[in-house]
Design a protein around this motif. Sequence first.
Motif, short mmCIF file in Angstrom:
data_model
loop_
_atom_site.label_atom_id
_atom_site.label_comp_id
_atom_site.label_asym_id
_atom_site.label_seq_id
_atom_site.Cartn_x
_atom_site.Cartn_y
_atom_site.Cartn_z
N HIS A 263 5.96 -3.38 1.43
CA HIS A 263 6.01 -4.67 2.12
C HIS A 263 4.95 -4.84 3.20
O HIS A 263 4.48 -5.94 3.47
CB HIS A 263 7.39 -4.92 2.70
CG HIS A 263 7.97 -3.76 3.46
ND1 HIS A 263 7.41 -3.24 4.61
CD2 HIS A 263 9.08 -3.02 3.21
CE1 HIS A 263 8.15 -2.24 5.04
NE2 HIS A 263 9.18 -2.08 4.22
N THR A 264 4.58 -3.75 3.87
CA THR A 264 3.56 -3.82 4.92
C THR A 264 2.65 -2.60 4.84
O THR A 264 3.05 -1.55 4.33
CB THR A 264 4.19 -3.87 6.33
OG1 THR A 264 5.31 -2.99 6.36
CG2 THR A 264 4.60 -5.26 6.72
N THR A 265 1.46 -2.75 5.39
CA THR A 265 0.48 -1.66 5.28
C THR A 265 0.88 -0.43 6.07
O THR A 265 0.47 0.68 5.73
CB THR A 265 -0.91 -2.14 5.75
OG1 THR A 265 -0.82 -2.64 7.10
CG2 THR A 265 -1.44 -3.24 4.85
N PHE A 266 1.71 -0.58 7.13
CA PHE A 266 2.01 0.61 7.95
C PHE A 266 2.95 1.59 7.25
O PHE A 266 3.13 2.71 7.74
CB PHE A 266 2.52 0.25 9.35
CG PHE A 266 3.72 -0.66 9.42
CD1 PHE A 266 4.93 -0.34 8.84
CD2 PHE A 266 3.62 -1.88 10.10
CE1 PHE A 266 6.03 -1.17 8.94
CE2 PHE A 266 4.70 -2.73 10.21
CZ PHE A 266 5.92 -2.37 9.62
N VAL A 267 3.57 1.20 6.13
CA VAL A 267 4.38 2.17 5.38
C VAL A 267 3.65 2.70 4.15
O VAL A 267 4.23 3.43 3.35
CB VAL A 267 5.75 1.59 4.96
CG1 VAL A 267 6.68 1.51 6.14
CG2 VAL A 267 5.60 0.23 4.30
#
Length: 342
Positions: A263-267
Amino acid sequence: MDSVTAHLSLLNCVGNRPLGLSELAELQDAASLLQTAKTAHQAEAAIRRLGMIVDRLRAERSHVLLETALDSILDHLALCDVVTVGQASRALRGAVKNYVQRRIHSLLSGWFKHPNYFRKLLHSSRGVLSGSTVLAFILGLDWGQQDLDIYMPRGPNGQNDPSYYLRMLQDYLTEVEGYKIDSVQTVDDVVVNPPPDELPLIHQFINIDGDAEGGFEMDYSNGKVRTVVKLSLPIPSSMKPAKIDLIEGTDESSPIAPISRFHTTFVMNFISASSITVLYPHQTFMMQGLLNERIDITRPKQIAWMEKYQSRGLKIISDPSTMDMPCGPACRTIWRTTEDKG
């Protein structure tokens, strides 16, 4: 000899480790040159040599002292800062390398009785760890006991069992580590009429309630996921059981495809048996990430995970134009691969 005494006095002020035989011999050789010097020039040269030896030994002894407290310091640092510490000297480089191995071992000990053996199995199954547990690990944060997500590819060509890697990990967890299977789900359009020997447990469980880190609810076909097996193990010292999700991808070549669709780049990070990869390091270590444009943030389930990460201090950016800096390689219009630099 006053100079020799002064230098030894300075050396003894750093730590309490006795000098080794080779260190003493090196100092005595330099002192002997000073004692036998016949000219002022020779004496000055001997003093300079002695001073260089003392300075080097003091630095080495300082690193030895630092290493005794290094773990407690590095435990509070993000992985990028840990790497920076290791670049300070050759001695620290080796110490940090060993520390990272201990940190991974400590992480795995929360789910496995045999962490070292599991790492070998992770290598054999071509699997990787990912999700919020890995994010907390690389940021040096403690979010308490969470689920551990393990991703693996489909079995290799030539194997009679297309879920060879998944079954390998599932059997180890249930037969050796004592986990029990809570549920299994396979994407319907992938397994229409599965052969009798392919994951016989699939039809013994109802569909699972939750989802893996991807944030797509049960639309796993869009996330390059084929099968999800959820397992749990009661922990006597905790109110919450240890939980593991085994997530089998649709690709035979790599387990990374589902991770690149999170869902997001930080994961979008993962730990293999021998490496740690952060796909968007600059943004991730700044505690921010770009939202996957395929995510419908108006749906209740999406709102829930967004609130979870925001409460942990992470910033979710839906529009790159609102970023504090140029998005660079984190832009959604730029395709990233695991071969990229930075």
